[in-house]
Every structure is written in C-alpha cells, then in structure tokens.
Design an enzyme around this catalytic site. Structure first.
Site, PDB file in Angstrom:
ATOM      1  N   SER A  32       6.486  -1.647  -5.060  1.00 59.15           N
ATOM      2  CA  SER A  32       6.762  -0.301  -4.731  1.00 59.15           C
ATOM      3  C   SER A  32       5.321   0.584  -5.022  1.00 59.15           C
ATOM      4  O   SER A  32       4.853   1.496  -4.150  1.00 59.15           O
ATOM      5  CB  SER A  32       7.844   0.458  -4.869  1.00 59.15           C
ATOM      6  OG  SER A  32       8.135   0.447  -6.260  1.00 59.15           O
ATOM      7  N   ASP A 231      12.369   9.859 -10.790  1.00 59.40           N
ATOM      8  CA  ASP A 231      12.877   8.507 -10.824  1.00 59.40           C
ATOM      9  C   ASP A 231      12.332   7.668 -12.010  1.00 59.40           C
ATOM     10  O   ASP A 231      12.573   6.529 -12.245  1.00 59.40           O
ATOM     11  CB  ASP A 231      12.470   7.821  -9.302  1.00 59.40           C
ATOM     12  CG  ASP A 231      10.982   7.751  -9.167  1.00 59.40           C
ATOM     13  OD1 ASP A 231      10.080   7.830 -10.224  1.00 59.40           O
ATOM     14  OD2 ASP A 231      10.661   7.423  -8.167  1.00 59.40           O
ATOM     15  N   HIS A 234       8.064   5.378 -10.187  1.00 65.62           N
ATOM     16  CA  HIS A 234       6.897   5.667  -9.442  1.00 65.62           C
ATOM     17  C   HIS A 234       5.869   6.449  -9.737  1.00 65.62           C
ATOM     18  O   HIS A 234       6.163   7.638 -10.401  1.00 65.62           O
ATOM     19  CB  HIS A 234       7.309   5.662  -8.054  1.00 65.62           C
ATOM     20  CG  HIS A 234       8.138   4.739  -7.613  1.00 65.62           C
ATOM     21  ND1 HIS A 234       9.596   4.946  -7.216  1.00 65.62           N
ATOM     22  CD2 HIS A 234       8.100   3.702  -7.222  1.00 65.62           C
ATOM     23  CE1 HIS A 234      10.127   4.056  -6.686  1.00 65.62           C
ATOM     24  NE2 HIS A 234       9.106   2.976  -6.599  1.00 65.62           N
TER      25      HIS A 234
END
Length: 256
Positions: A32, A231, A234
């Site tokens: 990601s 989070d 990221h």
C-alpha cells in the site's frame, strides 16, 4: 533534437504526440505505501495534489485496461483495489527524473502495487507476479525500455516471525525471477526500507532490505519519513513526495 515517434491514447480521447527516442518505463510494485495512501482518511482521498506530483504530458501511466494515458494522482486508481488510493511516490519520482534528465523524453509508469500483500504473494507464478509481467509486457508493446523497478513492500511480513526470517531469501528470489522473466539480468531495482514499525519483526525485515546485496539493487531508507497519525502504517502526502525524490535520486545514481 528529438524525432516525432508516437501518439498515445489519453483517457480524454485526445492524442498527444511526443518527441523522443524511446519511452522510459518504470514498474511500481509492492504494497500500500507504494500504491499510495497519502491524503486518504476514512476511506476517502482529499484530492490534494502537491506541486511535485503535478501531471505532465511527458508522464504516462498504464491504466487497468493496459492503455497508456496521461498520469495523474491517484496513480494506482483501478490497479490497487484493496482500499482507496491517494498520493504515492510515483509522480514526484517521475517529475524529478524528467527534471534531472530531460533526455529520457517520455516516462511510462506501470503501477502494479497491491495493499496488504506479503512477499509470498509476489512469488513467481502467483497472481500478482503474473499480473506484473502482463502489465510489463503490455507496456513494451509500442516500444520503449524498462529502466527500473521501484519496490516498496514488507510491512505485512514484519508481523510474522517465520515470514520475517525468510524475507531476505524470498526477496532475492523475487528480484532474480523478475529480472529473468523480463530478460533483463541487470535491471535496476530501487527498493525501500520500511518506515512503519507495524510488527514485532520490523527490524528483521528492515535488515534484510538494507542488506540485499545484488548488482544494481539499491535501497533507500524511509525511516524518519512522516507516518500518518491515524493509522501509523501509511506515509503522509508530504512523506510520499519526499520518498519519490529519494527514489529518483537513487535511480539516477545507478547511471544506467
């Protein structure tokens, strides 16, 4: 200086003609943080595009339908369908590479990353591996040369002791396999050492990345780049811009 070579189909159905000797192709793969989650919160991208990530008619992307179009954020839209995509490192990479070496003419970006994938999902013969090859071969159909693979992956492997300990072996195997299948044994690979401490075996994976000793494989260390507060996994938009520049500088230092 350049000769008229080709016209590329754009998403807007317009055609742009580019003067260049050949397209310089870069494959973007991993999970990601390569796909880009910059500016994504609560499942929605904020739509903010930094100046360093601006579109340029000389920068194309191979979309999900294997058609070249003008590249713009989110670069992995339609490619990484695991979660909404935002800003990644690809556009700032491409803009800086063109700024430093305009003789590259046209850059073709081939997004292949997919969120949440551990290294075994990139093993030769797997769905993601085969998709990467399919997209790479499609990118070469109308000419050009694959200049490098940009690789950012490993967070998923840092959560499991066995996967972390086997990571270096599997990573080297992946690099050698993909070079062989692309018939480019010296293909430059620029990989990223993890910035996100998401698993208890984070340092094991990072050590493997930093100590991957293969010709024309270089590692940029993302440690210290800003990670999103909500989070902790990221990179933020600004960190993705910086990472793209780091990848560009590393590629240009290889000198191939």
């Amino acid at each position: 200086m350049f000769m008229f070579l080709a016209a590329f189909q754009l998403q807007s159905s317009e055609c742009l003609a580019f003067a260049c000797s050949e397209k310089s192709i870069f494959i973007l793969a991993g999970q990601s943080n390569m796909a880009g989650r910059g500016g994504v919160a609560k499942g929605t991208w904020d739509g903010c595009v930094p100046r360093e990530c601006r579109p340029d008619p000389r920068i194309l992307r191979l979309n999900a339908n294997l058609v070249w179009e003008e590249a713009r954020e989110p670069l992995h839209a339609g490619i990484d369908t695991s979660n909404p995509c935002g800003v990644g490192p690809g556009m700032s990479f491409a803009n800086l590479v063109l700024e430093r070496d305009p003789c590259l003419g046209v850059i073709g970006l081939v997004p292949c990353a997919f969120g949440g994938t551990n290294i075994t999902r990139w093993k030769r013969g797997s769905e993601l591996y085969n998709r990467l090859l399919t997209r790479a071969y499609a990118a070469l159909q109308d000419g050009g040369k694959i200049r490098a693979i940009l690789w950012y992956q490993g967070e998923s492997d840092s959560t499991d002791e066995t996967r972390a300990k086997m990571y270096k072996m599997r990573l080297i195997e992946f690099f050698l396999d993909i070079r062989r299948d692309l018939a480019s044994p010296a293909l430059p690979i620029v990989q990223v050492a993890l910035a996100s401490d998401v698993g208890p075996y984070f340092e094991v994976v990072r050590e493997a990345q930093l100590r991957t000793e293969l010709p024309n494989v270089v590692c940029v260390d993302a440690m210290g780049l800003e990670v999103k507060e909500n989070d902790t996994l990221h990179l933020t938009t600004s960190a993705q811009v910086q990472l793209g520049k780091m990848l560009a500088n590393a590629f240009l230092r290889i000198g191939i």
